[in-house]
Design a protein around this motif. Structure first.
Motif, PDB file in Angstrom:
ATOM      1  N   ALA A   1      14.982  84.422  85.860  1.00  0.00           N
ATOM      2  CA  ALA A   1      15.415  85.721  86.376  1.00  0.00           C
ATOM      3  C   ALA A   1      15.477  86.757  85.259  1.00  0.00           C
ATOM      4  O   ALA A   1      15.130  87.929  85.460  1.00  0.00           O
ATOM      5  CB  ALA A   1      16.768  85.586  87.065  1.00  0.00           C
ATOM      6  N   GLN A   2      15.905  86.353  84.074  1.00  0.00           N
ATOM      7  CA  GLN A   2      15.984  87.295  82.957  1.00  0.00           C
ATOM      8  C   GLN A   2      14.590  87.772  82.541  1.00  0.00           C
ATOM      9  O   GLN A   2      14.378  88.973  82.303  1.00  0.00           O
ATOM     10  CB  GLN A   2      16.708  86.635  81.780  1.00  0.00           C
ATOM     11  N   ILE A   3      13.647  86.851  82.470  1.00  0.00           N
ATOM     12  CA  ILE A   3      12.275  87.248  82.138  1.00  0.00           C
ATOM     13  C   ILE A   3      11.685  88.111  83.243  1.00  0.00           C
ATOM     14  O   ILE A   3      11.006  89.118  82.991  1.00  0.00           O
ATOM     15  CB  ILE A   3      11.392  86.010  81.896  1.00  0.00           C
ATOM     16  N   MET A   4      11.946  87.751  84.499  1.00  0.00           N
ATOM     17  CA  MET A   4      11.444  88.539  85.615  1.00  0.00           C
ATOM     18  C   MET A   4      12.031  89.944  85.628  1.00  0.00           C
ATOM     19  O   MET A   4      11.367  90.901  86.016  1.00  0.00           O
ATOM     20  CB  MET A   4      11.747  87.832  86.934  1.00  0.00           C
TER      21      MET A   4
ATOM     22  N   THR B   1      23.712  71.411  92.679  1.00  0.00           N
ATOM     23  CA  THR B   1      22.542  70.754  93.266  1.00  0.00           C
ATOM     24  C   THR B   1      21.246  71.529  93.076  1.00  0.00           C
ATOM     25  O   THR B   1      20.182  71.002  93.375  1.00  0.00           O
ATOM     26  CB  THR B   1      22.739  70.564  94.789  1.00  0.00           C
ATOM     27  N   VAL B   2      21.315  72.765  92.603  1.00  0.00           N
ATOM     28  CA  VAL B   2      20.151  73.652  92.613  1.00  0.00           C
ATOM     29  C   VAL B   2      19.975  74.315  91.260  1.00  0.00           C
ATOM     30  O   VAL B   2      20.952  74.662  90.590  1.00  0.00           O
ATOM     31  CB  VAL B   2      20.313  74.742  93.701  1.00  0.00           C
ATOM     32  N   THR B   3      18.724  74.496  90.866  1.00  0.00           N
ATOM     33  CA  THR B   3      18.397  75.387  89.755  1.00  0.00           C
ATOM     34  C   THR B   3      17.665  76.589  90.354  1.00  0.00           C
ATOM     35  O   THR B   3      16.637  76.423  91.013  1.00  0.00           O
ATOM     36  CB  THR B   3      17.499  74.691  88.725  1.00  0.00           C
ATOM     37  N   GLY B   4      18.191  77.780  90.124  1.00  0.00           N
ATOM     38  CA  GLY B   4      17.569  78.968  90.698  1.00  0.00           C
ATOM     39  C   GLY B   4      18.074  80.234  90.059  1.00  0.00           C
ATOM     40  O   GLY B   4      19.094  80.228  89.351  1.00  0.00           O
ATOM     41  N   GLY B   5      17.371  81.318  90.277  1.00  0.00           N
ATOM     42  CA  GLY B   5      17.767  82.613  89.745  1.00  0.00           C
ATOM     43  C   GLY B   5      17.489  83.729  90.735  1.00  0.00           C
ATOM     44  O   GLY B   5      16.654  83.569  91.635  1.00  0.00           O
ATOM     45  N   ILE B   6      18.184  84.837  90.579  1.00  0.00           N
ATOM     46  CA  ILE B   6      18.021  86.000  91.454  1.00  0.00           C
ATOM     47  C   ILE B   6      17.968  87.262  90.584  1.00  0.00           C
ATOM     48  O   ILE B   6      18.716  87.383  89.614  1.00  0.00           O
ATOM     49  CB  ILE B   6      19.206  86.158  92.442  1.00  0.00           C
ATOM     50  N   VAL B   7      17.089  88.191  90.953  1.00  0.00           N
ATOM     51  CA  VAL B   7      17.099  89.533  90.369  1.00  0.00           C
ATOM     52  C   VAL B   7      17.302  90.520  91.514  1.00  0.00           C
ATOM     53  O   VAL B   7      16.534  90.512  92.482  1.00  0.00           O
ATOM     54  CB  VAL B   7      15.776  89.868  89.652  1.00  0.00           C
ATOM     55  N   VAL B   8      18.341  91.339  91.411  1.00  0.00           N
ATOM     56  CA  VAL B   8      18.636  92.346  92.434  1.00  0.00           C
ATOM     57  C   VAL B   8      18.374  93.728  91.842  1.00  0.00           C
ATOM     58  O   VAL B   8      18.826  94.038  90.740  1.00  0.00           O
ATOM     59  CB  VAL B   8      20.108  92.264  92.904  1.00  0.00           C
ATOM     60  N   ASP B   9      17.639  94.546  92.587  1.00  0.00           N
ATOM     61  CA  ASP B   9      17.342  95.912  92.154  1.00  0.00           C
ATOM     62  C   ASP B   9      18.190  96.894  92.947  1.00  0.00           C
ATOM     63  O   ASP B   9      18.256  96.820  94.175  1.00  0.00           O
ATOM     64  CB  ASP B   9      15.854  96.213  92.366  1.00  0.00           C
ATOM     65  N   SER B  10      18.810  97.815  92.246  1.00  0.00           N
ATOM     66  CA  SER B  10      19.629  98.829  92.915  1.00  0.00           C
ATOM     67  C   SER B  10      18.781  99.765  93.771  1.00  0.00           C
ATOM     68  O   SER B  10      19.282 100.363  94.728  1.00  0.00           O
ATOM     69  CB  SER B  10      20.390  99.655  91.874  1.00  0.00           C
TER      70      SER B  10
END
Length: 429
Positions: free
Chosen positions: A90-93, A216-225
């Motif tokens: 998510a940070q790279i994205m 249980t999960v590996t995941g990431g989120i990017v939220v745009d304002s």
């Protein structure tokens, strides 16, 4: 439904989802598919031209993964979001549409050790760089931003020490300099803090932590304002100028507030492939349904444990911002008014070896490289997550050799304290 805005607890259950149109299934199905059949050649062309929203290939979008992205966007108050394979992804994205060779990000010194390594070492391979500053020194932050700076990065509640960042102050500087503020909201979650309301442009999450909540999960989120004007300068050509990697489409003039989200899907996920799997997205959706309930208990337990530790003679210091003695207590009241989270550190008398013995003596706590689980977790950062840093850098990051990090779970708080008590007795004997 009425026209009034839905409450957080309601959004956590309903946002981004509806009964499955094909079967009526109430829970979001796991769409375990690679590709999607086009209605005809014209339909396929419209999808590939971004003239119509739909599904092409699961590296880009998937109905289960999209439901998760839409739910987190609703909870954060964003215009759009993407889900990807991990918090680091998510940070790279988040940086990918903004950066280029020779460009830099100004980042807080108080960050997770893995993020410091990613920013100080790994991103150099893209030709990017990072400048680390104490974000409490606003003059230093402003001075660090130069013509090649493309973002300002911080954590709401910094890992590992539980430090609270003055998000509105950083947002004002970012706005003045014409760059986005990116806030990692993993340890706070949108239940405790909504950085977009405080001026952040982008919010990132490790969904691995509190959002899923059960390890249980590996995941990431990017939220745009959806609020940043990417065309206000020539700093962000991937969004404001014709994109050669996508038929010359100019994302921001064409897509407005959804430009960043669509670019992250159409270019970022297409070419970097940091895709979240639909089963992981399903688990995270289920976890978010109880986010408010869990966070309330996490915070309640953390406050009690921190107060107990602060009074214990075997402890040198506790960093929890919920304590009145904390230098960040006043700030916490405005940034995270529901509570200072459940992640903090404490220093053990006896130094490095006492910390190691403490970790080895605990019975209820799990010794793992994770946080945000329903279970109480502990780790000694200096020998694990921050091991790659020199001692002075460990200290600056709040991970000195005599410090352990705890993520307080939702067990009976009396049992949490009892386990710490018996382990401290052995560690400091």
């Amino acid at each position: 439904m009425t026209d009034r805005p839905l409450g957080f607890d309601t959004l956590a259950i309903h946002a981004g989802t509806a009964p499955d149109p094909a079967t009526g299934a109430r829970q979001v199905p796991i769409y375990q598919t690679t590709a999607y059949v086009f209605k005809d050649a014209e339909h396929a062309a419209r999808l590939f031209n971004l003239q119509e929203v739909g599904y092409i290939y699961s590296r880009l979008t998937n109905p289960t993964v999209s439901a998760l992205a839409n739910r987190v966007a609703a909870l954060e108050g964003g215009a759009g979001a993407i889900a990807c394979s991990s918090g680091h992804a998510a940070q790279i994205m988040a940086l990918f549409p903004l950066m280029g060779p020779g460009k830099n990000v100004v980042a807080s010194t108080r960050l997770y050790g893995g993020t410091i390594t990613q920013f100080s070492q790994t991103i150099k391979r893209f030709g990017w760089s990072a400048k680390f500053v104490d974000t409490d020194d606003l003059n230093a932050v402003e001075a660090a931003i130069d013509d090649n700076t493309r973002a300002l990065f911080c954590e709401t509640i910094a890992n590992p020490g539980g430090y609270i960042t003055d998000i509105p102050a950083l947002a004002r500087i970012a706005t003045l300099k014409g760059i986005p503020l990116i806030v990692d909201n993993t340890t706070a979650t949108p239940w405790l803090c909504k950085p977009i309301e405080m001026g952040a442009t982008l919010v990132v999450h490790s969904a691995t932590k509190y959002l899923t909540g059960n390890g249980t999960v590996t995941g990431g989120i990017v939220v745009d304002s959806g609020q940043f004007d990417w065309s206000a300068s020539d700093k962000f050509p991937s969004l404001s100028q014709p994109e050669p990697a996508y038929h010359g489409l100019t994302f921001h003039p064409t897509l407005g507030g959804m430009a960043f989200t669509f670019h992250s899907i159409a270019v970022g996920l297409r070419d970097l492939g940091m895709t979240m799997n639909p089963q992981g997205a399903h688990y995270t959706l289920m976890g978010i349904e109880t986010l408010a309930l869990r966070m309330a208990r996490h915070v309640e337990n953390a406050q009690i444990v921190a107060e107990w530790l602060e009074q214990d003679s075997r402890i040198e210091a506790v960093t929890y911002a919920g304590l009145k003695s904390s230098p960040w207590h006043k700030r916490a009241e405005s940034i995270v008014p529901k509570g200072a989270g459940a992640l903090f550190t404490f220093a053990v008398k006896g130094g490095y070896q006492a910390c190691v013995k403490l970790v080895d003596s605990l019975q209820l706590f799990s010794h793992v490289a994770n946080l945000g689980d329903t279970r109480s977790l502990i780790i000694h950062p200096a020998s694990t997550t921050h091991r790659q840093l020199e001692e002075d850098a460990q200290i600056r990051a709040g991970a000195a050799p005599n410090v352990v990090r705890v993520s307080i779970g939702i067990e009976d708080v009396r049992d949490i304290i009892a386990d710490l008590d018996q382990a401290l007795t052995k560690a400091t004997a």
